[in-house]
Design an enzyme around this catalytic site. Sequence first.
Site, PDB file in Angstrom:
ATOM      1  N   GLU A  62      20.674  14.053  -1.090  1.00 32.47           N
ATOM      2  CA  GLU A  62      20.775  12.701  -1.646  1.00 32.47           C
ATOM      3  C   GLU A  62      20.008  12.657  -2.965  1.00 32.47           C
ATOM      4  OE1 GLU A  62      18.521   9.540   0.251  1.00 32.47           O
ATOM      5  OE2 GLU A  62      20.274   8.235   0.120  1.00 32.47           O
ATOM      6  N   GLY A  89       0.852  -1.186   0.000  1.00 33.23           N
ATOM      7  CA  GLY A  89       0.000   0.000   0.000  1.00 33.23           C
ATOM      8  C   GLY A  89       0.882   1.228   0.000  1.00 33.23           C
ATOM      9  N   CYS A 125      21.679   3.661  -0.662  1.00 33.81           N
ATOM     10  CA  CYS A 125      21.944   4.565   0.462  1.00 33.81           C
ATOM     11  C   CYS A 125      23.437   4.708   0.714  1.00 33.81           C
ATOM     12  CB  CYS A 125      21.247   4.017   1.700  1.00 33.81           C
ATOM     13  SG  CYS A 125      21.570   2.267   1.920  1.00 33.81           S
ATOM     14  N   GLU A 149      17.066   2.949   9.179  1.00 33.34           N
ATOM     15  CA  GLU A 149      18.179   2.898   8.221  1.00 33.34           C
ATOM     16  C   GLU A 149      17.823   3.867   7.114  1.00 33.34           C
ATOM     17  OE1 GLU A 149      19.215  -1.136   7.209  1.00 33.34           O
ATOM     18  OE2 GLU A 149      20.133  -1.298   9.184  1.00 33.34           O
TER      19      GLU A 149
HETATM   20  P1  NAD Z   1      10.733   6.481   1.232  1.00 32.76           P
HETATM   21  O1  NAD Z   1      11.126   6.958   2.582  1.00 32.76           O
HETATM   22  O2  NAD Z   1       9.970   7.422   0.360  1.00 32.76           O
HETATM   23  O3  NAD Z   1       9.836   5.176   1.345  1.00 32.76           O
HETATM   24  C1  NAD Z   1      10.260   4.044   2.060  1.00 32.76           C
HETATM   25  C2  NAD Z   1       9.061   3.283   2.547  1.00 32.76           C
HETATM   26  O4  NAD Z   1       8.338   4.108   3.464  1.00 32.76           O
HETATM   27  C3  NAD Z   1       8.074   2.893   1.439  1.00 32.76           C
HETATM   28  O5  NAD Z   1       7.561   1.606   1.714  1.00 32.76           O
HETATM   29  C4  NAD Z   1       6.984   3.941   1.590  1.00 32.76           C
HETATM   30  O6  NAD Z   1       5.711   3.510   1.143  1.00 32.76           O
HETATM   31  C5  NAD Z   1       6.978   4.137   3.102  1.00 32.76           C
HETATM   32  N1  NAD Z   1       6.406   5.432   3.560  1.00 32.76           N
HETATM   33  C6  NAD Z   1       6.385   6.612   2.900  1.00 32.76           C
HETATM   34  N2  NAD Z   1       5.756   7.542   3.647  1.00 32.76           N
HETATM   35  C7  NAD Z   1       5.381   6.943   4.806  1.00 32.76           C
HETATM   36  C8  NAD Z   1       4.708   7.376   5.988  1.00 32.76           C
HETATM   37  N3  NAD Z   1       4.261   8.624   6.131  1.00 32.76           N
HETATM   38  N4  NAD Z   1       4.517   6.489   6.970  1.00 32.76           N
HETATM   39  C9  NAD Z   1       4.970   5.219   6.862  1.00 32.76           C
HETATM   40  N5  NAD Z   1       5.586   4.741   5.769  1.00 32.76           N
HETATM   41  C10 NAD Z   1       5.811   5.597   4.751  1.00 32.76           C
HETATM   42  O7  NAD Z   1      12.069   5.985   0.524  1.00 32.76           O
HETATM   43  P2  NAD Z   1      12.257   5.339  -0.912  1.00 32.76           P
HETATM   44  O8  NAD Z   1      12.206   6.422  -1.936  1.00 32.76           O
HETATM   45  O9  NAD Z   1      11.360   4.166  -1.067  1.00 32.76           O
HETATM   46  O10 NAD Z   1      13.747   4.765  -0.776  1.00 32.76           O
HETATM   47  C11 NAD Z   1      14.871   5.540  -0.946  1.00 32.76           C
HETATM   48  C12 NAD Z   1      15.441   5.991   0.386  1.00 32.76           C
HETATM   49  O11 NAD Z   1      15.740   4.858   1.207  1.00 32.76           O
HETATM   50  C13 NAD Z   1      16.753   6.717   0.212  1.00 32.76           C
HETATM   51  O12 NAD Z   1      16.772   7.833   1.070  1.00 32.76           O
HETATM   52  C14 NAD Z   1      17.784   5.695   0.665  1.00 32.76           C
HETATM   53  O13 NAD Z   1      18.995   6.244   1.100  1.00 32.76           O
HETATM   54  C15 NAD Z   1      17.054   4.981   1.739  1.00 32.76           C
HETATM   55  N6  NAD Z   1      17.646   3.654   1.977  1.00 32.76           N
HETATM   56  C16 NAD Z   1      18.386   3.454   3.109  1.00 32.76           C
HETATM   57  C17 NAD Z   1      19.007   2.220   3.336  1.00 32.76           C
HETATM   58  C18 NAD Z   1      19.873   1.992   4.545  1.00 32.76           C
HETATM   59  O14 NAD Z   1      20.216   0.839   4.793  1.00 32.76           O
HETATM   60  N7  NAD Z   1      20.276   3.012   5.282  1.00 32.76           N
HETATM   61  C19 NAD Z   1      18.830   1.186   2.422  1.00 32.76           C
HETATM   62  C20 NAD Z   1      18.059   1.422   1.287  1.00 32.76           C
HETATM   63  C21 NAD Z   1      17.461   2.661   1.081  1.00 32.76           C
END
Ligand code: NAD
Length: 491
Positions: free
Chosen positions: A392, A211, A290, A255
């Site tokens: 980023e 979702g 990341c 993370e």
């Molecule tokens: P995002 O934060 O937009 O989304 C991540 C997840 O959070 C998705 O499943 C999304 O549906 C959910 N989400 C979004 N808004 C939410 C809310 N208000 N409440 C709860 N859940 C919510 O990130 P993205 O674009 O999917 O991924 C990229 C980001 O992830 C980059 O910043 C990257 O650096 C980070 N990342 C970090 C690591 C790590 O190990 N540190 C690994 C992979 C990716």
Amino acid sequence: MATVTAELAGEYLNLVDGQWVGARNDEWIPVESPRDRQTIARVPRGGEKDVADAVNAAGRAFPGWRDTAPRARGRLLQQIADALEPHVERIARIISLENGNALRTQSRGEVNFAIDVFRYFGSVAGEVKGETIPLNATVLDYSRREPLGVVGAITPWNAPVQLAVMKIASALAAGNTLVLKAAEDAPLAVLEIAKIADKFLPRGVLNVIVGYGTEAGEALITHPDVRKLSFTGSTAVGSRVMAAAADRILPVSLELGGKNPQIVYPDANEDWVAQGTITGMRFVRQGQSCTAGSRLFVHRSILDSFVDKVTTNLAKLKVGDPLDEESDIGAIVNKKQFDRVCGYIDDGLQRTNTTAAVGGLPPTNGPLSEGYYVEPTVIVGVENEWRIAQEEIFGPVMCVIPWEDEDDVIRMANDTHYGLSAFIWTHDIGRALRAAHSIEAGWVQVNQGGGQVLGQSYGGYKRSGIGREFSLEGMIESFTQRKHVSIDTTR
Ligand code: NAD
């Protein structure tokens, strides 16, 4: 490009209480492949009621799973690993279809890594030990580690299987039950993994909801019966997750993002270093990592010659259809991210004195314009304070920044809100260690640019996160709580 959908089910369902179900409101999310912009499947648009069903199921399953002997839990995780083996190729192709990562350089390795993760946590499940203190002859004083209960886990799309399995295997090995909210942009391979895992796990132990973040994600982070939030994603959403957790004093693992430095010393003007910085930048995952080393600090005395080496090596990498065995680099995950990356390239190249040593804005015609393809881009002449060097980008864009003085380059490397990873390139091990210890990052590599090491706790400093996962110690820290028991044995 021909549409390849043979490996897909077309319509996917959520896993709730051991049942495969659509969203309660019967709404769906189309999944588009970035390789050719074709819709390849649809998934439920889960919301508050679906999350409540899943959390309730996980809550009912918790006592039985908690009381299952840890080694028996571990054996089930090992069986899941064995059962996944014959599906590596199929699931890897699904990842490439849904998120655009190249099959040969990324997706196969990702599924194999996920199998290792199930094996690793399966094998250490019995190692969740407590301590005893010899207080005196009559008091037995000890601590034990107990699971937390229902864990709410949320994952992104860039390495969807690896990141989801990391949370599934470690949370379950420690005796918790789980509700995972998979990323809406790449949910299919995670659901395929769940189909196999579900054959071995008691019902309700693992639940997977797809979702949107603002709907299913919000419902999960605010649900009163969730006892722990484990989130991987952007720093902005991580901050929202932490605020929601604060309302209920929930533990969180976050993370988050990175803007990671790579420091090239003057004695490292060599071809293998140039190749290493390309690996460190995760160009073969379109920079969508990341840990991507996206700020390349090169000593001014070797600047031109080192950048030449980087561009010569990058020219050997082929951007193209992620399913093509010849492609080293695939497509950006979706239009939103594609437009964002192009915006940063445009912004960087509009600055005075910047040039693209290689790459630039993507082609508007030809085969690559059929999907979201961006050539690896190296922008020279960047200053560390600029937006492209501070934010980023999460795309194949590396900024080159010259340096002369070691203290100054360490200061610039640390001049960021992030602190996830860093890369140091030099033959002088004393210098390398000085830099490694001065850099504010959770993970520093010297003369190598590889991926995370299973068994070594991983996570970020500063706004790159809180908590550590990836290891036995990380599992104990993140997915158990300590109880102290003291017994007077004379009564
Ligand atoms: P995002 O934060 O937009 O989304 C991540 C997840 O959070 C998705 O499943 C999304 O549906 C959910 N989400 C979004 N808004 C939410 C809310 N208000 N409440 C709860 N859940 C919510 O990130 P993205 O674009 O999917 O991924 C990229 C980001 O992830 C980059 O910043 C990257 O650096 C980070 N990342 C970090 C690591 C790590 O190990 N540190 C690994 C992979 C990716």
